[in-house]
Enzyme design. Structure first.
Site, PDB file in Angstrom:
ATOM      1  N   LYS A 124       1.051  -1.207   0.159  1.00  0.00           N
ATOM      2  CA  LYS A 124      -0.027   0.169  -0.005  1.00  0.00           C
ATOM      3  C   LYS A 124       1.067   1.309   0.127  1.00  0.00           C
ATOM      4  O   LYS A 124       0.619   2.301  -0.849  1.00  0.00           O
ATOM      5  CB  LYS A 124      -0.895  -0.025   0.968  1.00  0.00           C
ATOM      6  CG  LYS A 124      -1.775  -1.128   1.325  1.00  0.00           C
ATOM      7  CD  LYS A 124      -2.823  -1.040   0.382  1.00  0.00           C
ATOM      8  CE  LYS A 124      -4.103  -2.352   0.563  1.00  0.00           C
ATOM      9  NZ  LYS A 124      -3.432  -3.524   0.398  1.00  0.00           N
ATOM     10  N   LYS A 159      -7.945   1.754   4.221  1.00  0.00           N
ATOM     11  CA  LYS A 159      -7.337   0.472   4.173  1.00  0.00           C
ATOM     12  C   LYS A 159      -6.434   0.165   5.078  1.00  0.00           C
ATOM     13  O   LYS A 159      -5.510   0.827   5.442  1.00  0.00           O
ATOM     14  CB  LYS A 159      -6.926   0.190   2.589  1.00  0.00           C
ATOM     15  CG  LYS A 159      -6.636   1.298   1.796  1.00  0.00           C
ATOM     16  CD  LYS A 159      -6.342   0.856   0.357  1.00  0.00           C
ATOM     17  CE  LYS A 159      -6.381   1.760  -0.652  1.00  0.00           C
ATOM     18  NZ  LYS A 159      -6.205   1.587  -1.979  1.00  0.00           N
ATOM     19  N   ARG A 209      -5.460  -4.768 -13.078  1.00  0.00           N
ATOM     20  CA  ARG A 209      -3.958  -5.440 -12.660  1.00  0.00           C
ATOM     21  C   ARG A 209      -3.138  -5.266 -13.921  1.00  0.00           C
ATOM     22  O   ARG A 209      -3.405  -5.828 -15.061  1.00  0.00           O
ATOM     23  CB  ARG A 209      -4.370  -6.907 -12.447  1.00  0.00           C
ATOM     24  CG  ARG A 209      -2.932  -7.688 -12.284  1.00  0.00           C
ATOM     25  CD  ARG A 209      -1.982  -7.123 -11.505  1.00  0.00           C
ATOM     26  NE  ARG A 209      -2.437  -6.742 -10.097  1.00  0.00           N
ATOM     27  CZ  ARG A 209      -2.633  -7.688  -9.237  1.00  0.00           C
ATOM     28  NH1 ARG A 209      -2.191  -8.882  -9.357  1.00  0.00           N
ATOM     29  NH2 ARG A 209      -2.887  -7.043  -7.798  1.00  0.00           N
ATOM     30  N   ARG A 224     -10.851  -6.079 -13.015  1.00  0.00           N
ATOM     31  CA  ARG A 224     -11.634  -6.950 -12.095  1.00  0.00           C
ATOM     32  C   ARG A 224     -12.675  -6.119 -11.806  1.00  0.00           C
ATOM     33  O   ARG A 224     -12.588  -4.947 -10.877  1.00  0.00           O
ATOM     34  CB  ARG A 224     -10.566  -7.251 -10.865  1.00  0.00           C
ATOM     35  CG  ARG A 224      -9.414  -8.196 -11.320  1.00  0.00           C
ATOM     36  CD  ARG A 224      -8.487  -8.168 -10.450  1.00  0.00           C
ATOM     37  NE  ARG A 224      -7.744  -6.995 -10.213  1.00  0.00           N
ATOM     38  CZ  ARG A 224      -6.968  -6.512  -9.312  1.00  0.00           C
ATOM     39  NH1 ARG A 224      -6.564  -7.365  -8.416  1.00  0.00           N
ATOM     40  NH2 ARG A 224      -6.245  -5.223  -9.458  1.00  0.00           N
ATOM     41  N   ARG A 232     -15.402  -3.421  -3.703  1.00  0.00           N
ATOM     42  CA  ARG A 232     -14.229  -4.152  -3.928  1.00  0.00           C
ATOM     43  C   ARG A 232     -13.817  -4.833  -5.221  1.00  0.00           C
ATOM     44  O   ARG A 232     -14.649  -5.759  -5.509  1.00  0.00           O
ATOM     45  CB  ARG A 232     -13.717  -4.788  -2.721  1.00  0.00           C
ATOM     46  CG  ARG A 232     -13.475  -3.873  -1.410  1.00  0.00           C
ATOM     47  CD  ARG A 232     -13.489  -4.992  -0.271  1.00  0.00           C
ATOM     48  NE  ARG A 232     -14.756  -5.919  -0.344  1.00  0.00           N
ATOM     49  CZ  ARG A 232     -14.889  -6.989   0.632  1.00  0.00           C
ATOM     50  NH1 ARG A 232     -13.917  -7.013   1.603  1.00  0.00           N
ATOM     51  NH2 ARG A 232     -16.215  -7.761   0.633  1.00  0.00           N
ATOM     52  N   ASP A 272      -2.012  -2.110  -9.265  1.00  0.00           N
ATOM     53  CA  ASP A 272      -3.361  -1.857  -9.484  1.00  0.00           C
ATOM     54  C   ASP A 272      -3.846  -0.244  -9.980  1.00  0.00           C
ATOM     55  O   ASP A 272      -3.225   0.509  -9.335  1.00  0.00           O
ATOM     56  CB  ASP A 272      -4.060  -1.968  -7.901  1.00  0.00           C
ATOM     57  CG  ASP A 272      -4.169  -3.718  -7.682  1.00  0.00           C
ATOM     58  OD1 ASP A 272      -3.715  -4.289  -8.453  1.00  0.00           O
ATOM     59  OD2 ASP A 272      -4.409  -3.861  -6.483  1.00  0.00           O
ATOM     60  N   GLU A 280      -1.957   0.575  -5.730  1.00  0.00           N
ATOM     61  CA  GLU A 280      -1.571  -0.364  -4.974  1.00  0.00           C
ATOM     62  C   GLU A 280      -0.149  -1.103  -5.999  1.00  0.00           C
ATOM     63  O   GLU A 280      -0.386  -1.171  -7.216  1.00  0.00           O
ATOM     64  CB  GLU A 280      -2.540  -1.397  -4.725  1.00  0.00           C
ATOM     65  CG  GLU A 280      -1.975  -2.407  -3.626  1.00  0.00           C
ATOM     66  CD  GLU A 280      -2.680  -3.764  -3.208  1.00  0.00           C
ATOM     67  OE1 GLU A 280      -2.489  -3.965  -2.198  1.00  0.00           O
ATOM     68  OE2 GLU A 280      -3.355  -4.035  -3.968  1.00  0.00           O
ATOM     69  N   ASN A 282       1.815  -4.568  -6.015  1.00  0.00           N
ATOM     70  CA  ASN A 282       1.821  -5.867  -5.495  1.00  0.00           C
ATOM     71  C   ASN A 282       2.969  -6.622  -6.042  1.00  0.00           C
ATOM     72  O   ASN A 282       3.307  -6.517  -6.956  1.00  0.00           O
ATOM     73  CB  ASN A 282       0.602  -6.756  -5.750  1.00  0.00           C
ATOM     74  CG  ASN A 282      -0.634  -6.258  -5.374  1.00  0.00           C
ATOM     75  OD1 ASN A 282      -1.166  -6.270  -4.285  1.00  0.00           O
ATOM     76  ND2 ASN A 282      -1.454  -5.345  -6.315  1.00  0.00           N
TER      77      ASN A 282
HETATM   78  N1  LIG Z   1      -8.841   4.749  -3.704  1.00  0.00           N
HETATM   79  C1  LIG Z   1      -9.943   4.092  -4.213  1.00  0.00           C
HETATM   80  N2  LIG Z   1     -10.954   4.233  -4.880  1.00  0.00           N
HETATM   81  C2  LIG Z   1     -11.982   3.488  -5.029  1.00  0.00           C
HETATM   82  N3  LIG Z   1     -11.930   2.012  -4.891  1.00  0.00           N
HETATM   83  C3  LIG Z   1     -10.726   1.501  -4.047  1.00  0.00           C
HETATM   84  C4  LIG Z   1      -9.748   2.447  -3.737  1.00  0.00           C
HETATM   85  N4  LIG Z   1      -8.607   1.853  -3.277  1.00  0.00           N
HETATM   86  C5  LIG Z   1      -9.244   0.764  -3.011  1.00  0.00           C
HETATM   87  N5  LIG Z   1     -10.412   0.469  -3.607  1.00  0.00           N
HETATM   88  C6  LIG Z   1     -11.058  -0.705  -3.828  1.00  0.00           C
HETATM   89  O1  LIG Z   1     -10.626  -1.644  -3.139  1.00  0.00           O
HETATM   90  C7  LIG Z   1      -9.907  -2.794  -3.416  1.00  0.00           C
HETATM   91  C8  LIG Z   1      -8.807  -3.178  -2.828  1.00  0.00           C
HETATM   92  O2  LIG Z   1      -7.951  -2.179  -2.625  1.00  0.00           O
HETATM   93  P1  LIG Z   1      -6.247  -2.341  -2.755  1.00  0.00           P
HETATM   94  O3  LIG Z   1      -5.852  -1.061  -2.445  1.00  0.00           O
HETATM   95  O4  LIG Z   1      -5.975  -2.825  -4.148  1.00  0.00           O
HETATM   96  O5  LIG Z   1      -6.003  -3.471  -1.524  1.00  0.00           O
HETATM   97  P2  LIG Z   1      -5.881  -5.091  -1.580  1.00  0.00           P
HETATM   98  O6  LIG Z   1      -6.069  -5.297  -3.055  1.00  0.00           O
HETATM   99  O7  LIG Z   1      -4.522  -5.496  -1.195  1.00  0.00           O
HETATM  100  O8  LIG Z   1      -7.095  -5.750  -0.722  1.00  0.00           O
HETATM  101  C9  LIG Z   1     -10.106  -2.298  -5.027  1.00  0.00           C
HETATM  102  O9  LIG Z   1     -10.066  -3.313  -5.906  1.00  0.00           O
HETATM  103  C10 LIG Z   1     -10.931  -1.394  -5.036  1.00  0.00           C
HETATM  104  O10 LIG Z   1     -12.275  -1.933  -5.362  1.00  0.00           O
HETATM  105 MG   LIG Z   2      -5.347  -4.915  -4.834  1.00  0.00          MG
END
Ligand SMILES: Nc1ncnc2c1ncn2[C@@H]1O[C@H](COP(=O)(O)OP(=O)(O)O)[C@@H](O)[C@H]1O
Ligand SMILES: [Mg+2]
Length: 318
Positions: A124, A159, A209, A224, A232, A272, A280, A282
């Site tokens: 993150k 998060k 991705r 996705r 999410r 991401d 993100e 990864n």
């Molecule tokens: N800034 C953002 N705006 C909108 N949705 C977000 C945002 N950050 C995360 N999300 C939502 O949360 C999900 C997971 O976030 P992510 O930061 O990729 O963490 P992880 O995949 O490690 O759980 C993303 O697929 C998205 O749906």
């Molecule tokens: Mg992610």
């Protein structure tokens, strides 16, 4: 070459969707021998880092995807390359494995992704280095500052720094009646640092991705798309993966970051990207090879193994 993959228990890998299995099949197809070892099979003593490894032969059958071909304890430096593909959680045991792997590197092993980079790089927080490619974000454990961020941006995502697969991710609007409790719970009343980020509405079109191998993006991404009623875009919580061509902006983001990531031994990274923005980075065990390969025919596994071969053939960096 003999390749050692450090993985979760092979019985738990779901071959029909697992990126590591795609990599192993591609390796075997290119004439390499595949060995696997679990985290518990790593040890260090008498100046040697060893793995209790099992040699396996891959099949093309997802239901019955490998045969055991014999087991032996072997020094990591005696493999052509070692691939750390253990899934998170990124906990202290994961960190301990990076210590062992880094010591193996000092003794001559070639390990990818680089154990030091795996340890240093929070998936993150890593957007900090590339903040100009992302949306306004805040990392802190100060609950007042988190609340002020929600007030300022009105629609936000909170998060945990060590989560994955969408776990513990909350969308929080400034008028959410539960916002105080969400901040208290995630930030453990000010004892745990978390990330707050401006909500990006384009998540409705998917969390893309972007796979970056040796600093270069693959020509296809996996969007996705969150399932109905879900914020999410993680496959782990039911998002639908749709392969798409890499957009000009996806390429721009990947190319801006690629050389820096590759230079620190991050051979394989999964960015991401939501809409136009990086969210993100990864590095521990990125996925999506299988979905892209099945939908486009593009051979992600071979591109990865060829990049690995080129790394091994080139002189060591750094
Ligand atoms: N800034 C953002 N705006 C909108 N949705 C977000 C945002 N950050 C995360 N999300 C939502 O949360 C999900 C997971 O976030 P992510 O930061 O990729 O963490 P992880 O995949 O490690 O759980 C993303 O697929 C998205 O749906
Ligand atoms: Mg992610």
């Amino acid at each position: 070459m003999n390749l050692l993959f450090i993985i979760d228990s092979p019985e738990e890998l779901k071959a029909y969707k697992d990126t590591t299995v795609v990599m192993m099949r591609a390796a075997q197809k290119r004439g390499h021998t595949v060995h696997v070892c679990e985290q518990a099979g790593l040890s260090w003593t008498s100046q040697r880092v060893r793995a209790s490894a099992t040699r396996i032969a891959l099949t093309d059958n997802d239901e019955d995807w490998y045969r055991r071909d014999g087991a032996a304890a072997r020094e990591l430096k005696d493999f052509g390359a070692v691939l750390m593909r253990k899934d998170p959680p990124f906990d202290m045991e994961y960190v301990a494995s990076t210590w062992l792997l880094e010591e193996a590197e000092r003794r001559g092993a070639r390990v990818f992704n680089s154990p030091r980079a795996l340890r240093d790089h929070n998936e993150k927080f890593a957007i900090a280095e590339f903040a100009h490619l992302s949306v306004p974000s805040l990392v802190t454990r100060d609950m007042e500052a988190l609340q002020a961020f929600v007030d300022e941006h009105r629609d936000t995502v909170l998060k945990p720094l060590l989560g994955m697969g969408g776990a513990g991710i909350f969308r929080v609007k400034s008028d959410d009646p539960n916002r105080n409790v969400i901040v208290e719970t995630l930030a453990e009343h000010g004892a745990r640092s978390i990330m707050a980020q401006r909500f990006i509405p384009e998540i409705a079109q998917g969390d893309k991705r972007v796979i970056v191998i040796e600093g270069k993006p693959l020509p296809h991404v996996l969007a996705r798309i969150p399932k109905k009623g879900e914020t999410r875009g993680n496959l782990a919580v039911g998002a639908k993966g749709v392969a798409q061509p890499l957009s000009a902006r996806d390429r721009e983001i990947a190319e801006a970051m690629g050389p820096a990531l590759a230079a620190r031994g991050l051979l394989f990274v999964g960015l991401d990207v939501i809409g136009e923005w990086l969210t993100e980075v990864n590095v521990t065990s990125p996925t999506c090879f299988r979905e892209i390969q099945d939908q486009t025919g593009f051979d992600c596994g071979s591109v990865f193994i060829e990049a690995l071969e080129a790394r091994i053939a080139a002189p060591r960096r750094g």
